[in-house]
Scaffold this motif. Structure first.
Motif, PDB file in Angstrom:
ATOM      1  N   GLY A 124       0.780  -1.231   0.000  1.00  0.00           N
ATOM      2  CA  GLY A 124       0.000   0.000   0.000  1.00  0.00           C
ATOM      3  C   GLY A 124       0.808   1.275   0.000  1.00  0.00           C
ATOM      4  O   GLY A 124       0.234   2.371  -0.080  1.00  0.00           O
ATOM      5  N   ARG A 125       2.117   1.143   0.053  1.00  0.00           N
ATOM      6  CA  ARG A 125       2.961   2.331   0.225  1.00  0.00           C
ATOM      7  C   ARG A 125       2.811   3.338  -0.917  1.00  0.00           C
ATOM      8  O   ARG A 125       2.835   4.548  -0.699  1.00  0.00           O
ATOM      9  CB  ARG A 125       4.410   1.884   0.379  1.00  0.00           C
ATOM     10  CG  ARG A 125       5.338   2.959   0.914  1.00  0.00           C
ATOM     11  CD  ARG A 125       6.622   2.331   1.422  1.00  0.00           C
ATOM     12  NE  ARG A 125       6.424   1.590   2.673  1.00  0.00           N
ATOM     13  CZ  ARG A 125       7.227   0.627   3.104  1.00  0.00           C
ATOM     14  NH1 ARG A 125       8.259   0.249   2.378  1.00  0.00           N
ATOM     15  NH2 ARG A 125       6.982   0.025   4.252  1.00  0.00           N
ATOM     16  N   ASP A 126       2.671   2.843  -2.152  1.00  0.00           N
ATOM     17  CA  ASP A 126       2.591   3.738  -3.301  1.00  0.00           C
ATOM     18  C   ASP A 126       1.169   3.893  -3.823  1.00  0.00           C
ATOM     19  O   ASP A 126       0.965   4.424  -4.920  1.00  0.00           O
ATOM     20  CB  ASP A 126       3.503   3.223  -4.431  1.00  0.00           C
ATOM     21  CG  ASP A 126       4.961   3.184  -4.019  1.00  0.00           C
ATOM     22  OD1 ASP A 126       5.393   4.093  -3.286  1.00  0.00           O
ATOM     23  OD2 ASP A 126       5.667   2.236  -4.419  1.00  0.00           O
ATOM     24  N   LEU A 127       0.178   3.433  -3.055  1.00  0.00           N
ATOM     25  CA  LEU A 127      -1.216   3.529  -3.476  1.00  0.00           C
ATOM     26  C   LEU A 127      -1.923   4.627  -2.695  1.00  0.00           C
ATOM     27  O   LEU A 127      -1.554   4.926  -1.552  1.00  0.00           O
ATOM     28  CB  LEU A 127      -1.919   2.187  -3.254  1.00  0.00           C
ATOM     29  CG  LEU A 127      -1.363   0.990  -4.026  1.00  0.00           C
ATOM     30  CD1 LEU A 127      -2.125  -0.268  -3.641  1.00  0.00           C
ATOM     31  CD2 LEU A 127      -1.441   1.221  -5.524  1.00  0.00           C
ATOM     32  N   PRO A 128      -2.963   5.232  -3.285  1.00  0.00           N
ATOM     33  CA  PRO A 128      -3.677   6.324  -2.603  1.00  0.00           C
ATOM     34  C   PRO A 128      -4.663   5.798  -1.560  1.00  0.00           C
ATOM     35  O   PRO A 128      -5.876   5.968  -1.665  1.00  0.00           O
ATOM     36  CB  PRO A 128      -4.386   7.030  -3.761  1.00  0.00           C
ATOM     37  CG  PRO A 128      -4.632   5.941  -4.751  1.00  0.00           C
ATOM     38  CD  PRO A 128      -3.454   5.023  -4.649  1.00  0.00           C
ATOM     39  N   LYS A 396      -6.261  12.915  -0.316  1.00  0.00           N
ATOM     40  CA  LYS A 396      -5.306  14.007  -0.174  1.00  0.00           C
ATOM     41  C   LYS A 396      -5.485  15.037  -1.286  1.00  0.00           C
ATOM     42  O   LYS A 396      -4.525  15.545  -1.863  1.00  0.00           O
ATOM     43  CB  LYS A 396      -3.868  13.471  -0.156  1.00  0.00           C
ATOM     44  CG  LYS A 396      -3.562  12.589   1.054  1.00  0.00           C
ATOM     45  CD  LYS A 396      -2.106  12.168   1.107  1.00  0.00           C
ATOM     46  CE  LYS A 396      -1.823  11.296   2.317  1.00  0.00           C
ATOM     47  NZ  LYS A 396      -0.408  10.855   2.388  1.00  0.00           N
ATOM     48  N   GLY A 397      -6.759  15.324  -1.552  1.00  0.00           N
ATOM     49  CA  GLY A 397      -7.093  16.373  -2.503  1.00  0.00           C
ATOM     50  C   GLY A 397      -7.084  15.971  -3.955  1.00  0.00           C
ATOM     51  O   GLY A 397      -7.475  16.766  -4.820  1.00  0.00           O
ATOM     52  N   VAL A 398      -6.641  14.757  -4.257  1.00  0.00           N
ATOM     53  CA  VAL A 398      -6.548  14.303  -5.645  1.00  0.00           C
ATOM     54  C   VAL A 398      -7.712  13.374  -5.964  1.00  0.00           C
ATOM     55  O   VAL A 398      -7.995  12.442  -5.188  1.00  0.00           O
ATOM     56  CB  VAL A 398      -5.206  13.572  -5.890  1.00  0.00           C
ATOM     57  CG1 VAL A 398      -5.133  13.049  -7.317  1.00  0.00           C
ATOM     58  CG2 VAL A 398      -4.039  14.499  -5.603  1.00  0.00           C
ATOM     59  N   LYS A 399      -8.383  13.611  -7.077  1.00  0.00           N
ATOM     60  CA  LYS A 399      -9.485  12.752  -7.483  1.00  0.00           C
ATOM     61  C   LYS A 399      -8.919  11.421  -7.981  1.00  0.00           C
ATOM     62  O   LYS A 399      -8.154  11.369  -8.938  1.00  0.00           O
ATOM     63  CB  LYS A 399     -10.291  13.406  -8.612  1.00  0.00           C
ATOM     64  CG  LYS A 399     -11.548  12.647  -8.989  1.00  0.00           C
ATOM     65  CD  LYS A 399     -12.160  13.165 -10.277  1.00  0.00           C
ATOM     66  CE  LYS A 399     -12.591  14.613 -10.156  1.00  0.00           C
ATOM     67  NZ  LYS A 399     -13.216  15.086 -11.409  1.00  0.00           N
TER      68      LYS A 399
END
Length: 404
Positions: A124-128, A396-399
Motif C-alpha cells: 500500500g505504500r505507493d497507493l492512494p 489528499k485532494g486528488v481525485k
C-alpha cells in the motif's frame, strides 16, 4: 494543487455539522478552509472551482477491520506467492472504488503466506490509501484447531504458545492499533460451517487473557480481541480488553458494563464469528450508551445466513463494496431515533479513524485535515448503499475515482 469545491451540502462529521451550499478550499492535499460557498468564493474570487452543487460531500469511508491483503487474495484468486500481491492491489483498488480510503488491516499469520508485516506494508505504500496494521494471533475452528501468528507467519503454533509472554510481546510491539490482537473464540474465518466445527470454542483461560492484556498495557498499547458470546465477552471485559471486535451475542448487562469501562466496540453486521452478527437494534443500544462504535465489514467474508437485515441470498464472499449496504439498517434506525446525520455517519468515518489513531489526519472535514472526501448522490450508508452512487473519491485532494 489549490482549488475550491462546492456542493449542495457538506456533512462534515465535525462541530461544524452539515453545511448547506458548502465549499472547501483544498491546498496541498489538505482542507485549508470550509464554510458557506458565497462567503468563501467572495474571499477567493480567482480560485479554480469544481462545481458539485448537485451532490453531497462527506468524509471518505474508513473500514477499520479487514483481511484484504493476507486472507482475501488466496480466497478470491488462484494466486501463488509471486502473484499474491497483484491480487492484493486489485482488492485495494476495489476498496477505493467503494469510497474507502483508509483501512484497519489484520496480519494474523496464514498457512500459505510466509509474508511479514513489512511485506504487507510495501503493497500500500505507493497507493492512494491509508492502511494501519494490527499484528495478531489467530485460532481457526477446524476439527483440529489451527493457530498462527503474525510473527511465526506460515508456521503453525500450539495453543500453549499463544500465551507465551515473549511471543505476545513481539506481536504487541509490532501492532499499530487495537485490532483483533487475539481471538478469544476460535474463528470460522471465511470457511463454511462444516469446515470449522469448533468455531466459537474459547481459547484462553481468564488468567492467560489477563496476562496478555497486561503485556499490551505495560507497553503503552491498547489491545483488541475477536470475541463473541456471553462467556467470552465476560472474559474480555473482566481482563480489561480495550476493544471488542464483533461482540456478537452481547447482553444488555454487558453493554452497560462496557459503557462504564469505556470499552470500544467494532460492530460487524455481516458476520465474522460463530454467532448471529450485530443487529441494527444492538448497534442502536451501543450508541445510546455512548459506547464508541464503528461499523466494519471484516471482509472478505461470507455473510451470515438467517438475519433479517442482510439482503444476501448466498454465502459468496463479500468485500468492502458492501460496507454501506450492511451499515444502512443500523444507520436508518439511528435516524428514526432522531440522531443527527453527522453522528450517524461517524460510525463509518470519524469513529474508526479514532480507533486507528488517525483522527488528527482524516475522518472529518475540517481545516487542517487531509482532503479525503466523497462526492455522492447522498449520505453514504444513510441515504445511499450502492457504490455507483459515489461519483468521486478524493484522497489528499486528488481525485482518484471518477464516475461523473
Amino acid at each position: 494543487m489549490n482549488y475550491l469545491i462546492r456542493s449542495k451540502k457538506i456533512v462534515t462529521v465535525s462541530q461544524l455539522g452539515t453545511l448547506e451550499d458548502g465549499a472547501m478550499i483544498i491546498d496541498d492535499g489538505k482542507i485549508a478552509e470550509i464554510g458557506n460557498y458565497e462567503r468563501i468564493k467572495g474571499k477567493y474570487p480567482d480560485i479554480d472551482v469544481i462545481d458539485c452543487s448537485n451532490y453531497v460531500i462527506t468524509p471518505s469511508l474508513v473500514d477499520c477491520h479487514t483481511h484484504l491483503l493476507e486472507y482475501a487474495p488466496t480466497s478470491l484468486y488462484s494466486v501463488t506467492p509471486e502473484t499474491h500481491f497483484l491480487a492484493g492491489k486489485a482488492i485495494l483498488l476495489h476498496a477505493l472504488s467503494s469510497g474507502i480510503t483508509a483501512l484497519g488491516e489484520q496480519i494474523c499469520g496464514h498457512p500459505f503466506c510466509d509474508f511479514s508485516k513489512e511485506d504487507y506494508q510495501k503493497v500500500g505504500r505507493d497507493l492512494p490509501i491509508d492502511i494501519t496494521f494490527a499484528t495478531t494471533s489467530i485460532s481457526i475452528g477446524f476439527e483440529n484447531l489451527a493457530h498462527f501468528t503474525s510473527i511465526t507467519k506460515s508456521r503453525g503454533v500450539t495453543q500453549f504458545d499463544l500465551s507465551d509472554p515473549l511471543l505476545v510481546q513481539m506481536i504487541a510491539l509490532e501492532s499499530d492499533y487495537p485490532g483483533e490482537n487475539i481471538f478469544i473464540n476460535a474463528t470460522p474465518a471465511n470457511f463454511t460451517e462444516k469446515e470449522v466445527p469448533r468455531a466459537g470454542e474459547i481459547i484462553y483461560k481468564q488468567e492467560e487473557l489477563q496476562r496478555i492484556v497486561n503485556i499490551y498495557h505495560r507497553l503503552g498499547k491498547r489491545m483488541g480481541a475477536h470475541v463473541a458470546g456471553e462467556e467470552g465477552i465476560n472474559l474480555a471485559l473482566d481482563a480489561g480488553v480495550d476493544v471488542l471486535h464483533h461482540a456478537h451475542g452481547i447482553t444488555d448487562e454487558q453493554i452497560e458494563k462496557a459503557a462504564k469501562l469505556g470499552t470500544i466496540i467494532v460492530a460487524t453486521p455481516m458476520g465474522g464469528t460463530h454467532l448471529q452478527p450485530n443487529a441494527p437494534e444492538e448497534i442502536l443500544k451501543f450508541v445510546q450508551k455512548d459506547i464508541p462504535v464503528s461499523i466494519s465489514t471484516d471482509s472478505y467474508l461470507p455473510p451470515f445466513q438467517g438475519t433479517s437485515w442482510l439482503p444476501f441470498q448466498d454465502q459468496a464472499l463479500k468485500g468492502p463494496d458492501v460496507l454501506m449496504l450492511i451499515a444502512q439498517p443500523a444507520m436508518k434506525l439511528l435516524k428514526k431515533h432522531d440522531y443527527d446525520e453527522n453522528k450517524i455517519l461517524a460510525l463509518l468515518t470519524d469513529n474508526p479513524a479514532k480507533l486507528l489513531g488517525k483522527d488528527d489526519v482524516f475522518g472529518r472535514l475540517e481545516a487542517g485535515l487531509e482532503a479525503n472526501f466523497l462526492v455522492s448522490e447522498g449520505i453514504p450508508g444513510l441515504e445511499i448503499a450502492e457504490i455507483n452512487q459515489i461519483k468521486n473519491v478524493f484522497y489528499k485532494g486528488v481525485k482518484i475515482i471518477d464516475r461523473l
